[in-house]
Design a protein around this motif. Structure first.
Motif, mmCIF file in Angstrom:
data_model
loop_
_atom_site.group_PDB
_atom_site.id
_atom_site.type_symbol
_atom_site.label_atom_id
_atom_site.label_comp_id
_atom_site.label_asym_id
_atom_site.label_seq_id
_atom_site.Cartn_x
_atom_site.Cartn_y
_atom_site.Cartn_z
ATOM 1 N N LEU A 23 0.827 -1.214 0.000
ATOM 2 C CA LEU A 23 0.000 0.000 0.000
ATOM 3 C C LEU A 23 0.859 1.262 0.000
ATOM 4 C CD1 LEU A 23 -2.820 -1.092 2.485
ATOM 5 C CD2 LEU A 23 -2.981 -0.894 -0.011
ATOM 6 N N ALA A 24 1.979 1.236 0.711
ATOM 7 C CA ALA A 24 2.882 2.391 0.714
ATOM 8 C C ALA A 24 3.475 2.621 -0.670
ATOM 9 C CB ALA A 24 3.990 2.191 1.747
ATOM 10 N N ASP A 25 3.854 1.538 -1.361
ATOM 11 C CA ASP A 25 4.354 1.664 -2.735
ATOM 12 C C ASP A 25 3.298 2.296 -3.632
ATOM 13 O OD1 ASP A 25 6.820 0.517 -2.187
ATOM 14 O OD2 ASP A 25 6.510 -1.263 -3.432
ATOM 15 N N ILE A 26 2.065 1.813 -3.517
ATOM 16 C CA ILE A 26 0.975 2.337 -4.344
ATOM 17 C C ILE A 26 0.761 3.821 -4.068
ATOM 18 C CG2 ILE A 26 -1.524 2.237 -4.743
ATOM 19 C CD1 ILE A 26 -1.310 -0.819 -4.233
ATOM 20 N N ASP A 27 0.736 4.180 -2.808
ATOM 21 C CA ASP A 27 0.528 5.578 -2.429
ATOM 22 C C ASP A 27 1.616 6.469 -3.025
ATOM 23 O OD1 ASP A 27 -1.006 7.510 -0.924
ATOM 24 O OD2 ASP A 27 0.661 7.572 0.514
#
Length: 188
Positions: A23-27
């Motif tokens: 999720l951090a990568d996506i954000d």
């Protein structure tokens, strides 16, 4: 498409914050203007029916799929101009290795979060197959529930041999992260 795509893989036991990293990568990628599409196994309904959800309540909308072929179909059908594909709990998705490697070779960025071993210490073949293609592999340890050391294994707290596939998908009440000393597969 990307001229220099990446293939990030986050693996480890349950509760190791793999989905949180995904999720951090996506954000971060969304801030960079990247177009990301996310997928999760249809069978995983623990926190949400149509979202990838982390244990700390982070979420993103996701397509729920039974087979990795659906990834290609959804991208093609919706004519989506995406450059990054994110897949949570990849070990549960049939042929995910073949499809993601193929899409990576076509220039898509790939982000995967998954456990790599079952509770009986058997590696999931589809995860083994994607590792050589990864441009980044991060092993995400959890915290052992017995001693607070780094945990790299997942212990089942029920009779997993006689459980149905649906019964095997669970959370804290069914599985615990364990270090080597406290994992039943070791004799330390």
């Amino acid at each position: 498409m990307n001229v220099n795509p990446f293939f990030n893989v986050y693996i480890g036991p349950m509760f190791g914050a793999k989905t949180t990293r995904l999720l951090a990568d996506i954000d971060r990628l969304k801030y960079k203007g990247r177009k990301v599409i996310a997928f999760k196994p249809n069978i995983d309904k623990r926190y949400s029916l149509d979202k990838i959800s982390s244990h700390n309540n982070g979420t993103i909308e996701a397509y729920c799929i039974d087979s990795a072929e659906e990834i290609r179909d959804i991208i093609k059908k919706n004519n989506q101009d995406v450059d990054t594909i994110a897949v949570d709990e990849a070990f549960m998705i049939l042929d995910v290795d073949k499809v993601l490697i193929n899409l990576y070779k076509k220039g898509y960025n790939i982000i995967v979060a998954s456990i790599q071993l079952d509770t009986k210490e058997k590696a999931f073949d589809n995860i083994k197959n994607i590792l050589p293609w990864a441009t980044k592999i991060e092993i995400c340890p959890a915290v052992c529930t017995m001693c607070n050391e780094d945990a790299y294994f997942t212990e089942a707290l029920f009779d997993i041999e006689n459980a149905s596939q649906e019964e095997k998908i669970g959370g804290k009440d069914m599985y615990e992260p364990r270090c080597a000393k406290h994992f039943s597969g070791f004799n330390i």
